[in-house]
Design an enzyme around this catalytic site. Structure first.
Site, PDB file in Angstrom:
ATOM      1  N   LYS A 106      -2.067   0.029   2.631  1.00  0.00           N
ATOM      2  CA  LYS A 106      -3.240  -0.029   3.510  1.00  0.00           C
ATOM      3  C   LYS A 106      -3.866  -1.421   3.565  1.00  0.00           C
ATOM      4  O   LYS A 106      -4.376  -1.840   4.596  1.00  0.00           O
ATOM      5  CB  LYS A 106      -4.290   0.988   3.048  1.00  0.00           C
ATOM      6  CG  LYS A 106      -3.828   2.437   3.179  1.00  0.00           C
ATOM      7  CD  LYS A 106      -4.623   3.182   4.216  1.00  0.00           C
ATOM      8  CE  LYS A 106      -3.974   4.470   4.658  1.00  0.00           C
ATOM      9  NZ  LYS A 106      -3.557   5.391   3.594  1.00  0.00           N
ATOM     10  N   GLU A 128     -13.198   4.683   9.066  1.00  0.00           N
ATOM     11  CA  GLU A 128     -13.096   6.116   8.792  1.00  0.00           C
ATOM     12  C   GLU A 128     -12.166   6.261   7.607  1.00  0.00           C
ATOM     13  O   GLU A 128     -11.313   5.413   7.369  1.00  0.00           O
ATOM     14  CB  GLU A 128     -12.516   6.854  10.015  1.00  0.00           C
ATOM     15  CG  GLU A 128     -10.978   6.834  10.117  1.00  0.00           C
ATOM     16  CD  GLU A 128     -10.391   5.456  10.386  1.00  0.00           C
ATOM     17  OE1 GLU A 128     -11.106   4.609  10.942  1.00  0.00           O
ATOM     18  OE2 GLU A 128      -9.218   5.225  10.034  1.00  0.00           O
ATOM     19  N   SER A 395       5.111   3.799  -0.336  1.00  0.00           N
ATOM     20  CA  SER A 395       3.868   3.302   0.264  1.00  0.00           C
ATOM     21  C   SER A 395       2.684   3.250  -0.683  1.00  0.00           C
ATOM     22  O   SER A 395       1.731   2.518  -0.444  1.00  0.00           O
ATOM     23  CB  SER A 395       3.507   4.163   1.481  1.00  0.00           C
ATOM     24  OG  SER A 395       3.406   5.527   1.111  1.00  0.00           O
TER      25      SER A 395
HETATM   26  C1  LIG Z   1      -2.777   6.611   3.904  1.00  0.00           C
HETATM   27  C2  LIG Z   1      -1.457   6.665   3.278  1.00  0.00           C
HETATM   28  C3  LIG Z   1      -0.311   7.075   3.989  1.00  0.00           C
HETATM   29  C4  LIG Z   1      -0.375   7.608   5.395  1.00  0.00           C
HETATM   30  O1  LIG Z   1      -0.770   6.672   6.357  1.00  0.00           O
HETATM   31  P1  LIG Z   1       0.260   5.991   7.359  1.00  0.00           P
HETATM   32  O2  LIG Z   1      -0.626   5.353   8.366  1.00  0.00           O
HETATM   33  O3  LIG Z   1       1.119   7.048   7.933  1.00  0.00           O
HETATM   34  O4  LIG Z   1       1.049   5.010   6.588  1.00  0.00           O
HETATM   35  C5  LIG Z   1       0.913   7.030   3.364  1.00  0.00           C
HETATM   36  N1  LIG Z   1       1.032   6.627   2.084  1.00  0.00           N
HETATM   37  C6  LIG Z   1      -0.042   6.233   1.350  1.00  0.00           C
HETATM   38  C7  LIG Z   1       0.171   5.812  -0.049  1.00  0.00           C
HETATM   39  C8  LIG Z   1      -1.323   6.234   1.919  1.00  0.00           C
HETATM   40  O5  LIG Z   1      -2.369   5.855   1.190  1.00  0.00           O
END
Ligand SMILES: *Cc1c(COP(=O)(O)O)cnc(C)c1O
Length: 413
Positions: A106, A128, A395
């Site tokens: 993020k 948000e 992610s």
């Molecule tokens: C917020 C989040 C997501 C989902 O958001 P995307 O916009 O689809 O990337 C995925 N993985 C993690 C670790 C997150 O914090």
């Protein structure tokens, strides 16, 4: 030197009106239009300014901790090969976005938007948040640059994400509980859009995924594309070639777009997005907008949405609060219809199995969001030849999910 993509490129979108085919655009109130045009002009100018890029690069290196490693998950690979036919079982790699400051991808996007807000002279940032990860990343960068930060969060989410609410407050942000609608992420986004039109002069709206009216989906994608650019270069250095497949989880779709976008015109690369199937698509309790939704308009763009029979936005369900958004970025809707990306879905229980396996075999506790994508790696990798290179976007890290997983597993902390 980077060459311009060819005219029929998957990387050309969106068009001047912000459309990816029939998806995207800007379906907003007239009062919001001047702000959005202003933002678009500022972003176009920043993108073309080498000084902006250089400043971004410096913060990405020294504050965020980039580049994130590309790591070969050898024990996971071995584990999957043991079940595969002879000569089969892909080599699995993790793009380690969980090692970024604040623990997920993020921050890549938030840094870009905060740099843009500074350039536009906007001292007040609004955002948000659902699970709170985007709120924490925004509060973090506002603290770093001395900006006022207001985070809109559904009242239900405020109650169930107490540690992240506390984090945001420690970082100096004001957290506003939203009591309208289902009191979750989509309502928080509505409220943030309302704030933005009311506080035109000093406020910048920092959106957390590839959603919202144009230019947000393209801008957020561009800021996240560092994930794919690094992956391309790192795989070139490690193996001297492109990966054979990419896979990422999808909430709104920003970590996935970031990994995918630099590879969209590399036709040899298979690309998989994984939505949250919750209790299963047939149960109706899921967050899979492409597999279980249909096209409509929400938050300023046309895309696939979860809807009931009357076209009302339906509630999303997922084990992972970060994935329970009832829509998906418009570029994904387009890539789905263009069949460039294959969209799969993973249930809560498949996700939990992958979460446990990754922790035990690799010493990496993943966030529940990428554990969705990992569960599909467990299906796909054994069917690929042994020289196949598969990259999973890891992610985020799982620390935030420990209390929830402990509860599901019946362990009292
Ligand atoms: C917020 C989040 C997501 C989902 O958001 P995307 O916009 O689809 O990337 C995925 N993985 C993690 C670790 C997150 O914090």
């Amino acid at each position: 030197m980077t060459l311009a993509p060819p005219p029929n490129s998957f990387r050309n979108g969106p068009d001047a009106r912000g459309r990816f085919g029939i998806f995207g655009g800007r379906f907003v109130a007239e009062t919001l239009m001047p702000l959005i045009l202003d933002l678009e002009a500022a972003y176009e100018a920043a993108k073309a300014d080498p000084a902006f890029q250089a400043e971004m690069d410096s913060h990405l290196t020294h504050y965020v901790g980039r580049p994130s490693p590309l790591y070969e998950a050898e024990r996971l690979t071995e584990h999957l090969r043991a079940k595969a036919a002879p000569g089969h079982g892909a080599r699995v790699f993790f793009k380690r976005e969980e090692l970024n400051h604040t623990g997920s991808h993020k921050v890549n996007n938030v840094l870009g938007q905060i740099m843009l807000a500074r350039r536009m002279g906007k001292p007040r940032i609004i955002a948000e948040t659902g699970a709170g990860q985007h709120g924490v990343a925004t509060a973090t960068l506002c603290a770093r640059f001395g900006l006022k930060c207001v985070v809109y969060m559904g009242a239900v989410d405020v109650a169930r994400q107490a540690p992240n609410v506390f984090r945001m407050k420690m970082l100096g942000a004001e957290v506003v509980p939203v009591e309208s609608g289902t009191k979750t992420l989509k309502d928080a986004m509505n409220e943030a859009l309302r704030d933005w039109v009311t506080n035109v002069a000093d406020t910048f709206y920092c959106i957390g995924t590839v959603a919202g009216p144009h230019p947000y989906p393209a801008m957020v994608r561009d800021f996240q594309s560092i994930i794919g650019r690094e992956t391309k270069q790192q795989m070139q250095e490690m193996e001297g070639r492109l990966p054979d497949s990419l896979i990422a989880c999808i909430g709104g779709g920003s970590n996935a777009m970031g990994l995918f976008h630099p590879f969209l015109d590399d036709s040899s690369v298979e690309i998989y997005g994984v939505e949250a199937a919750g209790h299963g698509i047939a149960s109706g309790l899921h967050a899979a907008s492409l597999s279980g939704g249909k096209p409509g308009v929400l938050h300023g763009n046309r895309t696939y949405l979860l809807q009931d029979g009357d076209g009302q936005i339906a509630d999303a369900h997922s084990i992972s609060a970060g994935l329970d958004y009832p829509g998906i970025g418009p570029e994904h809707a387009w890539l789905h219809e263009a069949k460039r990306v294959t969209y799969l879905s993973a249930t809560d229980s498949e996700t939990l199995e992958a979460f446990k396996l990754c922790s035990l075999l690799e010493g990496i506790i993943p966030a529940l969001e990428p554990a969705h994508a990992l569960s599909k790696v467990l299906d796909l990798a054994p069917r690929k030849p042994a020289n196949h290179l598969m990259v999973l976007n890891l992610s985020g890290r799982g620390d935030k999910d420990i209390p929830q997983v402990a509860e599901i597993l019946g362990t009292r902390l």
